[in-house]
Design a protein around this motif. Sequence first.
Motif, mmCIF file in Angstrom:
data_model
loop_
_atom_site.group_PDB
_atom_site.id
_atom_site.type_symbol
_atom_site.label_atom_id
_atom_site.label_comp_id
_atom_site.label_asym_id
_atom_site.label_seq_id
_atom_site.Cartn_x
_atom_site.Cartn_y
_atom_site.Cartn_z
ATOM 1 N N GLU A 1 53.094 51.197 47.593
ATOM 2 C CA GLU A 1 53.919 50.355 48.456
ATOM 3 C C GLU A 1 53.183 49.055 48.718
ATOM 4 O OE1 GLU A 1 55.585 50.588 53.022
ATOM 5 O OE2 GLU A 1 55.458 52.444 51.860
ATOM 6 N N ALA A 2 53.907 47.971 48.719
ATOM 7 C CA ALA A 2 53.343 46.667 49.052
ATOM 8 C C ALA A 2 54.366 45.928 49.900
ATOM 9 C CB ALA A 2 53.022 45.864 47.793
ATOM 10 N N SER A 3 53.884 45.218 50.900
ATOM 11 C CA SER A 3 54.771 44.443 51.776
ATOM 12 C C SER A 3 54.279 43.010 51.853
ATOM 13 C CB SER A 3 54.803 45.042 53.183
ATOM 14 O OG SER A 3 55.379 46.321 53.155
ATOM 15 N N TYR A 4 55.184 42.105 51.802
ATOM 16 C CA TYR A 4 54.952 40.680 51.980
ATOM 17 C C TYR A 4 56.260 40.165 52.534
ATOM 18 C CZ TYR A 4 56.764 41.329 47.234
ATOM 19 O OH TYR A 4 57.494 41.753 46.159
ATOM 20 N N ASP A 5 56.853 39.115 52.019
ATOM 21 C CA ASP A 5 58.198 38.748 52.462
ATOM 22 C C ASP A 5 59.185 39.839 52.060
ATOM 23 O OD1 ASP A 5 57.399 36.373 53.583
ATOM 24 O OD2 ASP A 5 57.908 35.171 51.827
ATOM 25 N N ASN A 6 58.891 40.509 50.961
ATOM 26 C CA ASN A 6 59.706 41.605 50.454
ATOM 27 C C ASN A 6 58.925 42.905 50.589
ATOM 28 O OD1 ASN A 6 61.555 39.653 49.630
ATOM 29 N ND2 ASN A 6 60.635 39.486 47.617
ATOM 30 N N ILE A 7 59.595 44.014 50.322
ATOM 31 C CA ILE A 7 58.950 45.328 50.316
ATOM 32 C C ILE A 7 59.090 45.898 48.914
ATOM 33 C CG2 ILE A 7 59.023 47.685 51.214
ATOM 34 C CD1 ILE A 7 60.231 46.512 53.810
ATOM 35 N N LEU A 8 57.975 46.339 48.342
ATOM 36 C CA LEU A 8 57.963 46.959 47.029
ATOM 37 C C LEU A 8 57.576 48.417 47.189
ATOM 38 C CD1 LEU A 8 57.852 46.813 43.855
ATOM 39 C CD2 LEU A 8 55.433 46.329 44.153
ATOM 40 N N LEU A 9 58.391 49.323 46.658
ATOM 41 C CA LEU A 9 58.124 50.764 46.682
ATOM 42 C C LEU A 9 58.051 51.250 45.248
ATOM 43 C CD1 LEU A 9 60.832 51.739 49.334
ATOM 44 C CD2 LEU A 9 58.389 51.419 49.750
ATOM 45 N N ALA A 10 57.070 52.108 44.947
ATOM 46 C CA ALA A 10 56.910 52.642 43.599
ATOM 47 C C ALA A 10 56.991 54.158 43.630
ATOM 48 C CB ALA A 10 55.566 52.190 43.027
ATOM 49 N N PHE A 11 57.779 54.715 42.711
ATOM 50 C CA PHE A 11 57.979 56.158 42.609
ATOM 51 C C PHE A 11 57.838 56.584 41.158
ATOM 52 C CE2 PHE A 11 60.516 54.612 46.153
ATOM 53 C CZ PHE A 11 60.167 55.468 47.176
ATOM 54 N N THR A 12 57.364 57.821 40.957
ATOM 55 C CA THR A 12 57.262 58.360 39.601
ATOM 56 C C THR A 12 57.730 59.809 39.554
ATOM 57 O OG1 THR A 12 54.981 59.127 39.897
ATOM 58 C CG2 THR A 12 55.285 56.908 38.980
ATOM 59 N N LYS A 13 58.108 60.208 38.375
ATOM 60 C CA LYS A 13 58.331 61.591 37.978
ATOM 61 C C LYS A 13 57.608 61.720 36.646
ATOM 62 C CE LYS A 13 62.558 63.224 40.134
ATOM 63 N NZ LYS A 13 63.887 63.782 39.912
ATOM 64 N N PRO A 14 57.468 62.922 36.096
ATOM 65 C CA PRO A 14 56.683 63.063 34.871
ATOM 66 C C PRO A 14 57.035 62.089 33.742
ATOM 67 C CG PRO A 14 57.127 65.211 35.762
ATOM 68 C CD PRO A 14 57.879 64.235 36.619
ATOM 69 N N ASN A 15 58.275 61.787 33.515
ATOM 70 C CA ASN A 15 58.631 60.850 32.448
ATOM 71 C C ASN A 15 59.498 59.690 32.955
ATOM 72 O OD1 ASN A 15 60.835 62.687 32.840
ATOM 73 N ND2 ASN A 15 61.695 62.008 30.895
ATOM 74 N N LYS A 16 59.480 59.456 34.277
ATOM 75 C CA LYS A 16 60.302 58.402 34.871
ATOM 76 C C LYS A 16 59.484 57.550 35.831
ATOM 77 C CE LYS A 16 64.594 61.110 35.131
ATOM 78 N NZ LYS A 16 65.670 61.564 36.030
ATOM 79 N N THR A 17 59.861 56.282 35.937
ATOM 80 C CA THR A 17 59.323 55.415 36.988
ATOM 81 C C THR A 17 60.492 54.696 37.652
ATOM 82 O OG1 THR A 17 59.026 53.508 35.521
ATOM 83 C CG2 THR A 17 57.141 54.977 35.793
ATOM 84 N N CYS A 18 60.324 54.406 38.925
ATOM 85 C CA CYS A 18 61.332 53.664 39.670
ATOM 86 C C CYS A 18 60.618 52.728 40.634
ATOM 87 C CB CYS A 18 62.254 54.608 40.438
ATOM 88 S SG CYS A 18 63.537 53.728 41.373
ATOM 89 N N MET A 19 60.835 51.458 40.464
ATOM 90 C CA MET A 19 60.314 50.450 41.373
ATOM 91 C C MET A 19 61.489 49.933 42.188
ATOM 92 S SD MET A 19 57.207 50.449 40.340
ATOM 93 C CE MET A 19 56.482 49.028 41.059
#
Length: 163
Positions: free
Chosen positions: A106-124
Motif C-alpha cells: 500500500e502507498a498513499s500520496y495524493d492517491n492511494i495505491l493498493l496491491a494484491f496477489t494470488k498465486p497466478n494473479k496480480t491486482c493493483m
Amino acid sequence: MFNQTIKTRLVALLSLTALVFFSSCASQSTAVPPATEIGPIPSVVSNFDDIELPADMELNLKKTMSIKTDSFRGGILHYSGRVELHSLKDFIIASMKNNQWKHVGEASYDNILLAFTKPNKTCMVVLSEGFGGALGKTYLELYLTVDMAASKKLNPFGEPIGN
C-alpha cells in the motif's frame, strides 16, 4: 495519440506489476469483517468474479481496456462514483481478503495505491478523488494480470513444465 495512450497504460501496468513482485511489505493479521453491505458487480474482464466493488461505482468503458492471449489475461478498468475515498479503500481491502487475495502493499500520496496477489494473479488498485475533493467523484483504476501459463503449469510457449 491513441498509440501513445496505449503505451502509457502498458508502462503503468508493467510498473505496478513490478512493484508487487519487488515489494516486501509485512502482512496484516487483523480480522476483516465481511463486505456484505454492498453487493458485488461483475467485472468486464472475464473470470474476475473474485473482485467485488460497491454498487455505486460505474464502469467507464471509454477508458477500460483488456487483453487475452493463450498465456496471459489482463486489463485496466476505470470506475467512478460518489463514494468516500477511505470507505472505498476499506471496502476493497475487506472484499479482496474475503476472496482470498493477499494484500501485499500500500502507498498513499495524493492517491492511494493498493496491491494484491494470488498465486497466478496480480491486482493493483489506484484510488483518487476528482475535482471537488470529498464532494466530487471518486475514481478507481484496476490493473489486473493473470498468468494463464502458470495456472496450467505451462511455460510461456504453452509447453508443460517438467518436474
